[in-house]
Write a protein that holds these residues in place. Structure first.
Motif, PDB file in Angstrom:
ATOM      1  N   TYR A  36      76.129  31.966  34.887  1.00  9.55           N
ATOM      2  CA  TYR A  36      77.047  31.708  36.021  1.00  9.55           C
ATOM      3  C   TYR A  36      78.267  31.594  35.552  1.00  9.55           C
ATOM      4  O   TYR A  36      79.172  31.912  35.921  1.00  9.55           O
ATOM      5  N   VAL A  92      86.648  28.033  38.031  1.00  8.53           N
ATOM      6  CA  VAL A  92      85.544  28.108  39.105  1.00  8.53           C
ATOM      7  C   VAL A  92      86.516  27.539  40.377  1.00  8.53           C
ATOM      8  O   VAL A  92      87.650  27.061  40.203  1.00  8.53           O
ATOM      9  N   THR A 104      82.158  27.875  43.774  1.00  7.76           N
ATOM     10  CA  THR A 104      81.397  28.590  42.695  1.00  7.76           C
ATOM     11  C   THR A 104      80.178  28.050  42.293  1.00  7.76           C
ATOM     12  O   THR A 104      80.173  26.899  42.160  1.00  7.76           O
ATOM     13  N   GLU A 150      77.134  23.755  42.964  1.00 10.60           N
ATOM     14  CA  GLU A 150      78.260  24.444  43.143  1.00 10.60           C
ATOM     15  C   GLU A 150      79.268  23.543  42.468  1.00 10.60           C
ATOM     16  O   GLU A 150      79.163  22.231  42.000  1.00 10.60           O
ATOM     17  N   LYS A 155      88.246  22.679  41.781  1.00  8.41           N
ATOM     18  CA  LYS A 155      88.889  23.839  41.247  1.00  8.41           C
ATOM     19  C   LYS A 155      89.195  23.626  39.805  1.00  8.41           C
ATOM     20  O   LYS A 155      89.768  22.397  39.676  1.00  8.41           O
TER      21      LYS A 155
END
Length: 167
Positions: free
Chosen positions: A111, A118, A122, A137, A141
């Motif tokens: 991933y 990210v 994400t 997730e 950020k």
């Protein structure tokens, strides 16, 4: 009668879990384990020879209809991870106990990799628990600066998986 490997697996599962007492009975065999201060300790096993080690060994009580000699499972000492010098602002942690997977399937790419950017939604990995695959997730950020676990590794609740430098 439980096999030595099965007893070792039970000890490992109890040691890694948050339960404090565990008992199991089947076919005339009884196994009891109790943790005190976060470590599995002997409940009562007069036939087991004490292990010589710097860390207390988990010990198990096993009773059978006929007396048999028990084998004491041996746990390998855990290695200390070297201190990281990576600059980061946030750690993405495991929300559960399970198995860490870096990609949706063995044939697919991970991933995320170190250096990837990210955002909060994400997906960074999967943690499998009880045959359920849970997508994790980033919840922030930034840039992935370090991956702290290997693919297929067992992870604990709250264990850091990734380090992120916020942007």
């Amino acid at each position: 009668m439980l096999k030595v490997q099965e007893i070792r697996e039970l000890i490992k599962l109890v040691d890694e879990s948050s339960i404090s007492d565990f008992s199991y009975e089947a076919n005339g065999t009884k196994v009891s384990m109790k943790k005190e201060n976060g470590e599995v300790v002997q409940v009562a096993a007069p036939q087991v020879a004490p292990a010589v080690d710097t860390k207390p060994e988990p010990q198990v009580e096993t009773k059978t209809a006929e007396p048999k000699q028990e084998a004491q499972p041996k746990e390998e000492p855990k290695e200390e991870a070297p201190a990281s010098t990576v600059d980061f602002d946030h750690e993405i942690v495991s929300p559960m106990v399970g198995t860490f997977y870096e990609s949706p399937s063995p044939e697919d790419d991970p991933y995320v990799q170190v250096g990837d950017n990210v955002d909060a939604s994400t997906v960074v990995c999967i943690v499998e628990a009880m045959k359920l695959f849970n997508e994790i997730e980033a919840e922030t950020k930034g840039e992935i600066v370090e991956i702290l676990v290997d693919n297929g590794e067992l992870v604990e609740y709250g264990q850091p998986l990734f380090r992120v430098k916020k942007k």
